[in-house]
Design an enzyme around this catalytic site. Structure first.
Site, PDB file in Angstrom:
ATOM      1  N   GLU A 143      -5.690   8.872   9.909  1.00 48.33           N
ATOM      2  CA  GLU A 143      -4.244   8.881  10.150  1.00 48.33           C
ATOM      3  C   GLU A 143      -3.850   9.779  11.316  1.00 48.33           C
ATOM      4  OE1 GLU A 143      -1.744   9.163   6.767  1.00 48.33           O
ATOM      5  OE2 GLU A 143      -2.423   7.203   6.049  1.00 48.33           O
ATOM      6  N   CYS A 159     -11.874   2.824  -0.015  1.00 54.09           N
ATOM      7  CA  CYS A 159     -10.568   3.222   0.513  1.00 54.09           C
ATOM      8  C   CYS A 159     -10.291   2.350   1.728  1.00 54.09           C
ATOM      9  CB  CYS A 159     -10.561   4.697   0.899  1.00 54.09           C
ATOM     10  SG  CYS A 159      -9.030   5.215   1.741  1.00 54.09           S
ATOM     11  N   HIS A 216      -8.675   2.895   4.323  1.00 57.26           N
ATOM     12  CA  HIS A 216      -8.732   3.587   5.616  1.00 57.26           C
ATOM     13  C   HIS A 216     -10.138   3.562   6.221  1.00 57.26           C
ATOM     14  CE1 HIS A 216      -4.880   5.276   4.389  1.00 57.26           C
ATOM     15  NE2 HIS A 216      -4.756   5.914   5.535  1.00 57.26           N
ATOM     16  N   ASP A 240       0.861  -1.185   0.000  1.00 60.83           N
ATOM     17  CA  ASP A 240       0.000   0.000   0.000  1.00 60.83           C
ATOM     18  C   ASP A 240       0.894   1.230   0.000  1.00 60.83           C
ATOM     19  OD1 ASP A 240      -2.143   1.746   0.098  1.00 60.83           O
ATOM     20  OD2 ASP A 240      -2.472   1.523   2.242  1.00 60.83           O
ATOM     21  N   SER A 241       0.366   2.313  -0.565  1.00 64.04           N
ATOM     22  CA  SER A 241       1.115   3.563  -0.552  1.00 64.04           C
ATOM     23  C   SER A 241       1.236   4.118   0.861  1.00 64.04           C
ATOM     24  CB  SER A 241       0.435   4.593  -1.451  1.00 64.04           C
ATOM     25  OG  SER A 241      -0.893   4.821  -1.026  1.00 64.04           O
ATOM     26  N   CYS A 250      -4.301  -1.271  -2.134  1.00 65.82           N
ATOM     27  CA  CYS A 250      -4.385   0.176  -2.296  1.00 65.82           C
ATOM     28  C   CYS A 250      -5.290   0.443  -3.483  1.00 65.82           C
ATOM     29  CB  CYS A 250      -2.983   0.740  -2.542  1.00 65.82           C
ATOM     30  SG  CYS A 250      -2.935   2.494  -2.960  1.00 65.82           S
TER      31      CYS A 250
END
Length: 285
Positions: free
Chosen positions: A164, A198, A200, A16-17, A79
């Site tokens: 994050e 996504c 996240h 993943d980035s 990702c």
């Protein structure tokens, strides 16, 4: 000693980035705990979303090659941005050069394949980063696999920072989550299924469930990617038999190791991680 026991075996690579792919890794390890994994987060160059197609492709290829150099034969792009903008080129252009026995898979197709069994109205919403939404990859996959689904997409630019910065469960997160849920439901009130496009976003699930209308179902990618990987390994024994099975997981990051551990703990709910900092691109001898 048998010939089979002498064969070299390899970990499965997860890329993943940033950090969101850890939610995919967590689900994969729940379904397939016996396998070895190497997770690579290109955290120092994240986010990928605002970057050009060419840069995303270049960065993703560098990460895939780094995982191949560490023995992986199968790499999952955990990702959405990399899956949308780099996967097809890597599969079609680079894998023939890198080795016929190597595979790279993404997260968009397994997610889309879950849609027909979940939606009843055929009206589906996609919540994702601006890069993923603007790529049109989910729409293309849905048109390829399920022509009768109407997809409405909406970018949620504030959702990743909420996660994050560890604010995903704070009262302030409610405003941003409710605003986007209300907006996509106004765009199509018939939506009965929402894709969290996504990696996240699963950390925001409590807020999301608080504001989605009753009866709207949520597709979280981790479970469906993990199920798809189980199926893939069953259908490809030539890949499965090459996978090492000691249940170990090692983490690579382009960020400082301490920073990775701190943020990864938000996603994995564990802090004792075996982490190594690397640089991309790597110069291989």
């Amino acid at each position: 000693m048998s010939e089979d026991s002498n064969k070299q075996r390899y970990p499965i690579g997860i890329f993943d980035s940033g950090y969101g792919g850890l939610t995919i890794l967590r689900q994969i390890r729940q379904y397939l705990p016996q396998y070895d994994y190497i997770y690579l987060g290109d955290n120092a160059r994240a986010p990928y979303g605002p970057r050009s197609f060419e840069v995303i492709y270049k960065y993703t290829l560098e990460a895939v090659e780094a995982l191949f150099a560490r023995g992986c034969r199968l790499v999952i792009l955990a990702c959405n941005t990399a899956s949308a903008k780099a996967l097809r080129n890597i599969q079609q252009i680079d894998l023939p050069r890198l080795g016929a026995d190597r595979r790279v898979l993404g997260v968009i197709r397994p997610t889309v394949e879950a849609v027909p069994e979940i939606t009843r109205s055929g009206h589906v919403g996609l919540l994702g980063t601006p890069g993923t939404v603007n790529s049109g990859s989910y729409k293309m996959e849905i048109c390829r696999l399920e022509k009768y689904v109407e997809l409405t997409s909406l970018a949620c630019p504030m959702w990743v920072p909420l996660v994050e910065y560890n604010e995903y469960d704070s009262p302030g997160a409610d405003y941003f989550v409710k605003k986007r849920i209300d907006m996509i439901m106004r765009l199509d009130p018939e939506i009965d299924t929402l894709i969290l496009g996504c990696t996240h976003y699963p950390l925001l699930i409590n807020k999301i469930m608080k504001y989605v209308p009753e009866g709207v179902r949520i597709i979280e990618q981790g479970e469906y990617v993990a199920r798809s990987l189980v199926d893939y390994l069953q259908r490809h024994p030539e890949i499965e038999t090459q996978c090492n099975k000691t249940g170990q997981c090692h983490y690579l990051t382009t960020e400082q190791e301490s920073k990775f551990r701190e943020t990864a703990a938000i996603f994995l709910r564990e802090s004792h991680l075996q982490v190594t900092q690397i640089e991309l691109p790597e110069v291989m001898a």
